[in-house]
Write a protein that holds these residues in place. Structure first.
Motif, mmCIF file in Angstrom:
data_model
loop_
_atom_site.group_PDB
_atom_site.id
_atom_site.type_symbol
_atom_site.label_atom_id
_atom_site.label_comp_id
_atom_site.label_asym_id
_atom_site.label_seq_id
_atom_site.Cartn_x
_atom_site.Cartn_y
_atom_site.Cartn_z
ATOM 1 N N ASP A 162 6.647 13.011 -3.420
ATOM 2 C CA ASP A 162 6.125 13.544 -4.900
ATOM 3 C C ASP A 162 7.359 13.694 -5.942
ATOM 4 O O ASP A 162 8.449 13.956 -5.826
ATOM 5 N N PHE A 163 6.685 13.954 -7.047
ATOM 6 C CA PHE A 163 7.569 14.366 -8.260
ATOM 7 C C PHE A 163 6.921 15.176 -9.173
ATOM 8 O O PHE A 163 5.899 15.101 -9.278
ATOM 9 N N SER A 164 7.690 15.900 -10.114
ATOM 10 C CA SER A 164 7.087 16.685 -10.984
ATOM 11 C C SER A 164 8.188 16.881 -12.356
ATOM 12 O O SER A 164 9.453 16.791 -12.121
ATOM 13 N N ILE A 165 7.771 17.161 -13.430
ATOM 14 C CA ILE A 165 8.752 16.927 -14.590
ATOM 15 C C ILE A 165 8.356 18.309 -15.367
ATOM 16 O O ILE A 165 7.230 18.873 -15.644
ATOM 17 N N PHE A 205 0.877 -1.242 0.003
ATOM 18 C CA PHE A 205 0.068 -0.049 -0.024
ATOM 19 C C PHE A 205 0.826 1.210 0.011
ATOM 20 O O PHE A 205 1.779 1.392 0.822
ATOM 21 N N ASN A 206 0.467 1.974 -0.858
ATOM 22 C CA ASN A 206 1.337 3.491 -0.850
ATOM 23 C C ASN A 206 0.304 4.600 -0.928
ATOM 24 O O ASN A 206 -0.534 4.659 -1.452
ATOM 25 N N PRO A 207 0.757 5.657 0.046
ATOM 26 C CA PRO A 207 -0.072 6.805 0.201
ATOM 27 C C PRO A 207 -0.029 7.621 -0.838
ATOM 28 O O PRO A 207 -0.783 8.791 -0.705
ATOM 29 N N TYR A 208 1.145 7.573 -1.375
ATOM 30 C CA TYR A 208 1.131 8.863 -2.328
ATOM 31 C C TYR A 208 1.356 8.362 -3.867
ATOM 32 O O TYR A 208 2.299 9.009 -4.741
ATOM 33 N N PRO A 209 0.489 7.445 -4.401
ATOM 34 C CA PRO A 209 0.811 7.283 -6.091
ATOM 35 C C PRO A 209 0.508 8.686 -6.577
ATOM 36 O O PRO A 209 -0.202 9.444 -6.254
ATOM 37 N N LYS A 210 1.253 8.879 -7.766
ATOM 38 C CA LYS A 210 1.218 9.718 -8.596
ATOM 39 C C LYS A 210 1.224 9.393 -10.129
ATOM 40 O O LYS A 210 2.261 8.598 -10.460
#
Length: 426
Positions: A400-403, A355-360
């Motif tokens: 978190d991540f961003s491109i 279980f992962n609370p931060y899927p994105k």
């Protein structure tokens, strides 16, 4: 042309340099040297050797001149890189330096370039990349901004330090911030300068021509300088989507949003002139709606009435005519973007009982990205086959991540650190 072979003498801070017009012209029309040429790219001279005095540091100029000559960047040990970047900005050849430093984005070749650490105990929450390789990081009520040289800019804070709900890069120079600060504006949305942190103006919320006491949530930006925000009214639990003109700051539309909870993500689709509004983070009320602004209708409406999964993110992939969603176990689901009665095709993850609370999710230059735990998985090809995985510089979960701007930024969960990933030149 013959005149571009003329030699040019430059006196930079008292040190003499000699180069050619061809080398200087490679800096481009908008560079410092572009004004030395006429419309035909000929030197503005009588044909004799030209000398120009430039009151700048000659050591840094020498490095940049070699960059224009060869297209390659070599930085001697005594040269401060960040000062070199500032000099490149002065001469208007920042893009030359950037392209020499890293190549076009390719997640299968991307490498960790740098880790930025702050000496604080605060845990970062989210990170956003800008179109020009800047980024900003949210810490509760403060937004820390970093330029493309990864230098921290003045922080963005809301009035009375109220909690920030979402951040959106409107363009390379401006950031929209939504917060619980009712004193910032009705609804709590402000437009800030990315470089100075100054508040430029507020976005007020009106419904039926009356100012309303709404709380702003998710933000999104579209074509024609549109800004979107989700809103909820605590008294009667009414949800809506506000639309503003970014240039004037005036509200242009207000859309009622019928799901029980407000939208958590917006994405503008240029090809169809539609706005995707998704409500995730809810086991019992996950929904995706497409608002067609040309026809002023709802082009697609989907809710999780049958699957009862816990969703965390959704993204429209317009070039594939599909919408991808991810649940808390990293199972990916795809639905047809063009259908009004979309069913989901699920691709099960290899994760077992995790279980992962931060899927994105993210989609950039033909590649699909899925965040799970300490790994960002990369999917390529027409069937989105997994091709590579990215992990942090330290053993830690990714928050978190961003491109953006040919860079990937990954935020650590338990430490105030974010990693910067770049694609090396071929």
């Amino acid at each position: 042309m013959e005149s571009q072979k003329d030699r040019v003498k430059l006196n930079v801070g008292g040190k003499k340099f000699e180069t050619t017009a061809t080398t200087l012209a490679s800096g481009g029309r908008n560079s410092f040297f572009g004004s030395m040429f006429n419309d035909d790219w000929s030197l503005r001279s009588d044909g004799s050797i030209t000398e120009l005095f430039i009151d700048r540091n000659p050591e840094y100029f020498g490095v940049l001149l070699d960059l224009l000559r060869t297209g390659e960047l070599y930085v001697p040990p005594k040269i401060d890189k960040k000062h070199l970047y500032r000099e490149a900005m002065y001469y208007g050849i920042k893009d030359h330096l950037r392209f020499a430093k890293w190549g076009p984005f390719d997640a299968n070749r991307i490498r960790l370039a740098e880790s930025i650490s702050r000496p604080t105990t605060a845990k970062p929450e989210k990170i956003w990349a800008s179109p020009n390789s800047w980024c900003c990081v949210l810490h509760d009520n403060i937004v820390n901004v970093y330029n493309w040289m990864l230098e921290e800019q003045p922080t963005i804070t809301t009035r009375y330090y109220r909690r920030v709900n979402d951040v959106c890069w409107v363009n390379s120079d401006n950031i929209a911030v939504s917060s619980s600060d009712k004193y910032l504006a009705s609804g709590g949305i402000g437009l800030f300068s990315a470089s100075t942190g100054e508040l430029k103006y507020n976005f007020h919320v009106k419904d039926e021509d009356q100012l309303k006491d709404y709380t702003a949530g998710a933000l999104g930006v579209g074509s024609d300088y549109k800004l979107f925000s989700s809103f909820s009214e605590s008294t009667n639990k009414k949800n809506g989507i506000g639309v503003w003109d970014i240039v004037t700051g005036k509200q242009t539309d207000f859309l009622p949003y019928w799901p029980d909870s407000k939208a958590t993500k917006f994405q503008w689709l240029d090809g169809t002139n539609c706005l995707m509004a998704a409500t995730c983070h809810s086991r019992s009320n996950c929904s995706i709606n497409l608002f067609d602004f040309r026809e002023n209708t709802v082009a697609l409406s989907w809710s999780d009435a049958a699957y009862q999964r816990m969703y965390s993110d959704a993204i429209a992939i317009e070039e594939r005519n599909s919408i991808c969603i991810v649940d808390s176990h990293e199972n990916l689901g795809f639905m047809d973007l063009r259908s009004t009665t979309s069913s989901i095709e699920w691709r099960n993850s290899t994760r077992e009982n995790a279980f992962n609370p931060y899927p994105k999710l993210a989609f950039h230059k033909g590649q699909l990205f899925s965040l799970y735990g300490d790994t960002i998985s990369v999917f390529c090809g027409s069937d989105f086959v997994p091709t590579s995985q990215l992990q942090l510089s330290y053993c830690n979960w990714i928050r978190d991540f961003s491109i953006g701007g040919d860079r990937l930024f990954a935020l650590h969960r338990d430490k105030d650190i974010f990693d910067v990933w770049e694609t090396p030149r071929p």
